[in-house]
Design an enzyme around this catalytic site. Structure first.
Site, PDB file in Angstrom:
ATOM      1  N   GLU A 182     -28.306  43.069 -43.589  1.00 20.26           N
ATOM      2  CA  GLU A 182     -28.061  42.534 -42.249  1.00 20.26           C
ATOM      3  C   GLU A 182     -29.221  42.813 -41.302  1.00 20.26           C
ATOM      4  O   GLU A 182     -29.534  42.000 -40.430  1.00 20.26           O
ATOM      5  CB  GLU A 182     -26.748  43.086 -41.673  1.00 20.26           C
ATOM      6  CG  GLU A 182     -25.492  42.481 -42.263  1.00 20.26           C
ATOM      7  CD  GLU A 182     -25.127  43.031 -43.633  1.00 20.26           C
ATOM      8  OE1 GLU A 182     -25.805  43.984 -44.094  1.00 20.26           O
ATOM      9  OE2 GLU A 182     -24.182  42.522 -44.258  1.00 20.26           O
TER      10      GLU A 182
ATOM     11  N   HIS B  60     -12.579  44.429 -42.293  1.00 19.64           N
ATOM     12  CA  HIS B  60     -12.546  42.964 -42.254  1.00 19.64           C
ATOM     13  C   HIS B  60     -11.630  42.496 -41.127  1.00 19.64           C
ATOM     14  O   HIS B  60     -10.960  41.482 -41.238  1.00 19.64           O
ATOM     15  CB  HIS B  60     -12.064  42.383 -43.583  1.00 19.64           C
ATOM     16  CG  HIS B  60     -13.001  42.614 -44.729  1.00 19.64           C
ATOM     17  ND1 HIS B  60     -13.169  43.848 -45.309  1.00 19.64           N
ATOM     18  CD2 HIS B  60     -13.828  41.774 -45.393  1.00 19.64           C
ATOM     19  CE1 HIS B  60     -14.047  43.751 -46.295  1.00 19.64           C
ATOM     20  NE2 HIS B  60     -14.465  42.506 -46.369  1.00 19.64           N
TER      21      HIS B  60
END
Lengths: 343, 409
Positions: free
Chosen positions: A75, A144
């Site tokens: 990322e 999540h």
């Protein structure tokens, strides 16, 4: 749950079909890629796979590997490379597979990307939209389910945007890709394929401006302010409150930075009562920010203490009873509204 | 995977250099060095053994070699002068001295094209004006910053490229292809990768040199970025200035590999080692890395073995004399890049007679060095920058609130 006031007038019976939130996002990216040959999309699994949720499905075939990049699981490199591309003339859509993973690119976002325009005295613009699926209510558990928008609202230089409808998802994403500023774009994955909110989208190109809230339902007794999927909790609560003889106004702020304070204050002038609902943790969350602005700038309009309904200050647990326990709900909003009105 | 062109660790270079190149260095000093900062057990090729083909520096003209020599003086004088100015209380902030590491900057920048990009870090202030300086000292328009801009930044004036919003080395220029540095070292490597990715998409052949300390090779982003660059064969050359110390931590505590260049193996890319005290060896290794990158073969790492002469920043000078052994400091400063270059130029016949020893800046601290130790054109060049900086006004205070966002057009 459905939006009380459709934003787009219904098309003719033979007209186009209603589109869901995910399709709206997909169209926004694809159309912007088509209109802007200098635009690149990058992220984990966005090419061959078409994205973990399918937001970039078909993009690779349409625009090729040079412009649709399957990135390593990095990322930091995704954001950093996006910044470099932007420095050299590109517009970039960078997908975080889940917005929870954005923390792995945090330094590149807050220290590199957010500050670039400022520290170069305006020489460099960074048209990069970092977007990804966010939000709880789906059993995604700790990693999540997050809504970590407050981290970025606290980092000057970033737009922070969170659409709740297909129309806004497309129009806001397009606007962000043209805005020239780095943006963190929160998508509610529970809304991606929610048929109830599908709507007809304009055939022609359109954008939704940043910093303009939407009044999703007009009311006179209490103002419910929210964004993302909690807007629908507010609308459902408003329906319950109607049965109890109370008229609630529901405001969807749509963009957190910049924030449309005016619409909130105007509503408050009518209702004199406000509840802010969001699914992020309470402490230092954006609900607190809105309430702080209300109390410092519109104190005289208040007839009751402002209330925030947020996630408890816990991570998001996995199994349903636990998850729902910590999150805002219709019941919690109705209960708080009744107490506020009675104050 | 590419064959590494040279693995000459400094220790072995030393044993080579003592015979024909190292200035005034005794065998004792050399053997002591083997046991201290540059200790290195590798047995591999030395500079001498790769000379079957001409090195890029062998092809440099006398004029170019003398230009590099002059640039070493310029980088050194910039440092010396700023330390003096700082000690007089004329400057704010922390000064990160590049003393003893100038050959890394001059050697790596000298062979670049104007269209190439660089990404300097805190210890590389001279890089901002050394870029694209070759033969262009008097030119206002070149792909490097003017000395006026750099000095205005140091003085915190409005003439700074970033209008003095961030401090010291935290400047850059999109127009001049210099990536703006931050305090997060190695954090510009992914940006460099993105820059050249964009350039390549338009058919460009630009290479980006990123500068890094050996300490930052422990950062996750270092690995993420080079991994990405290697996957896409992006022309990113990562220069690692291994000056043996990451602030107060020795390289042995920050890296499990003695040669940082070895980290390249994990990415399937070349790792070169240069003698960071020898401007021509740096030039050679970087030239190879740049040629490799420009040919489309992808990134590489060039580790330049050097030594940090002073503290991490000037605030750290006193402590750095305590947490580092005196012997190590002495050894680390022994091969001054100006002296090493001078010796090589004399050996090649490029410097003769009095000209060879006209300006003896090496081996002198900022306190000891004077303007007479530097060529007058070097002093004049910097004076122009300083005069501009002093005359430039401070930014208007209200600018502090500007440019958080790009405003709508």
């Amino acid at each position: 749950m459905a939006i009380a006031e459709p934003l787009v007038s219904a098309a003719t019976a033979t007209g186009p079909v209603a589109k869901n939130y995910l399709t709206a996002l997909k169209e926004a990216i694809s159309e912007e890629m088509g209109a802007n040959p200098e635009m690149i999309s990058m992220g984990e699994d966005i090419g061959l796979l078409g994205g973990a949720f399918g937001v970039t499905d078909g993009l690779l075939d349409k625009y090729g590997r040079e412009r649709v990049i399957d990135m390593p699981i990095s990322e930091g490199a995704i954001v950093g490379a996006a910044v470099g591309m932007a420095l050299n003339g590109k517009t970039v859509m960078a997908e975080m597979q889940f917005i929870d993973f954005i923390s792995c690119g945090f330094d590149q976002i807050v220290n590199m990307m957010a500050t670039y325009h400022y520290r170069t005295a305006g020489e460099v613009n960074i048209p990069v939209v970092v977007r990804g699926p966010a939000g709880a209510y789906g059993g995604g558990a700790l990693y999540h389910s997050q809504m970590n928008e407050a981290w970025f609202c606290n980092s000057p230089g970033l737009r922070v945007v969170c659409p709740s409808t297909p129309y806004d998802a497309k129009g806001l994403l397009k606007q962000c890709l043209r805005d020239g500023n780095p943006t963190i774009f929160f998508e509610l994955k529970e809304l991606y394929r929610k048929n109830e909110i599908a709507e007809i989208l304009p055939e022609e190109d359109y954008t939704v401006p940043l910093g303009k809230a939407a009044i999703r339902q007009s009311g006179t007794d209490i103002t419910l302010v929210s964004y993302g999927q909690n807007v629908y909790h507010c609308l459902a609560a408003a329906e319950e409150l109607t049965k109890l003889g109370l008229s609630a106004e529901v405001i969807d702020i749509r963009s957190l930075v910049p924030l449309d304070e005016e619409t909130i204050f105007k509503s408050l002038a009518k209702t004199n009562r406000i509840i802010v609902v969001n699914e992020a943790p309470m402490t230092c969350g954006f609900a607190g920010e809105i309430i702080s602005r209300v109390t410092t700038k519109a104190f005289d309009l208040l007839d009751a203490p402002p209330v925030r309904i947020t996630r408890l200050d816990t991570p998001v647990p996995w199994v349903k009873p636990l998850e729902l326990f910590v999150l805002p709900s219709v019941e919690k909003i109705v209960k708080a509204a009744l107490a506020t009105v009675k104050y | 995977m590419e064959v590494r062109v040279s693995f000459a660790p400094l220790t072995e270079l030393m044993s080579t250099l003592t015979t024909d190149q190292a200035p005034e260095m005794s065998m004792e000093a050399n053997s002591e060095m083997l046991g201290t900062a540059h200790a290195n057990g590798r047995n591999s090729e030395t500079r001498k053994t790769i000379s079957s083909e001409p090195r890029p520096s062998d092809l440099l003209s006398r004029e170019d070699c003398l230009e590099m020599f002059r640039q070493l003086y310029l980088a050194r004088y910039f440092d010396v002068r700023l330390i003096k100015e700082k000690k007089r209380g004329r400057l704010r902030g922390t000064l990160y001295s590049s003393h003893n590491q100038e050959a890394v900057l001059v050697g790596s920048l000298f062979g670049l094209k104007s269209s190439d990009w660089i990404s300097p870090i805190h210890r590389d202030m001279p890089a901002f004006f050394l870029k694209d300086l070759r033969g262009k000292w008097g030119e206002a328009e070149r792909s490097g910053m003017s000395i006026q801009e750099v000095c205005a930044q140091v003085w915190g004036k409005v003439g700074s490229p970033g209008r003095a919003r961030d401090n010291w080395s935290h400047i850059g220029s999109k127009a001049k292809h210099i990536i703006h540095s931050t305090s997060m070292l190695a954090g510009t490597i992914p940006v460099a990768a993105g820059v050249v990715y964009a350039d390549r998409s338009r058919g460009g052949d630009a290479v980006c040199l990123t500068f890094n300390g050996e300490g930052s090779t422990a950062q996750g982003i270092f690995h993420e970025a080079i991994n990405f660059a290697a996957v896409h064969k992006l022309p990113v050359v990562t220069i690692v200035e291994n000056n043996q110390w990451a602030y107060g931590t020795p390289v042995s505590q920050g890296s499990p590999v003695t040669d940082i260049a070895d980290r390249a193996r994990g990415f399937g890319i070349p790792g070169y080692i240069a003698d960071g005290q020898d401007v021509f060896d740096v030039y050679d290794k970087v030239a190879n890395a740049v040629a490799h990158a420009r040919a489309g073969n992808g990134p590489s790492i060039v580790e330049c073995k050097t030594f940090r002469a002073y503290g991490h920043g000037d605030h750290d000078d006193d402590r750095a004399n305590r947490y580092r052994d005196q012997e190590e400091i002495l050894m680390g400063r022994l091969r001054d890049p100006i002296a090493v270059c001078r010796k090589l130029l004399v050996d090649r016949g490029f410097l003769t007679g009095d000209a060879a020893t006209a300006y003896v800046a090496e081996g002198k601290s900022a306190t000891d060095a004077t303007n007479d130790d530097f060529p007058p054109e070097v002093v004049d060049f910097l004076n122009q920058g300083i005069e501009f900086a002093i005359a430039s006004p401070l930014p208007d205070a209200a600018e502090a609130g500007q440019w958080v966002f790009k405003e709508a057009e």
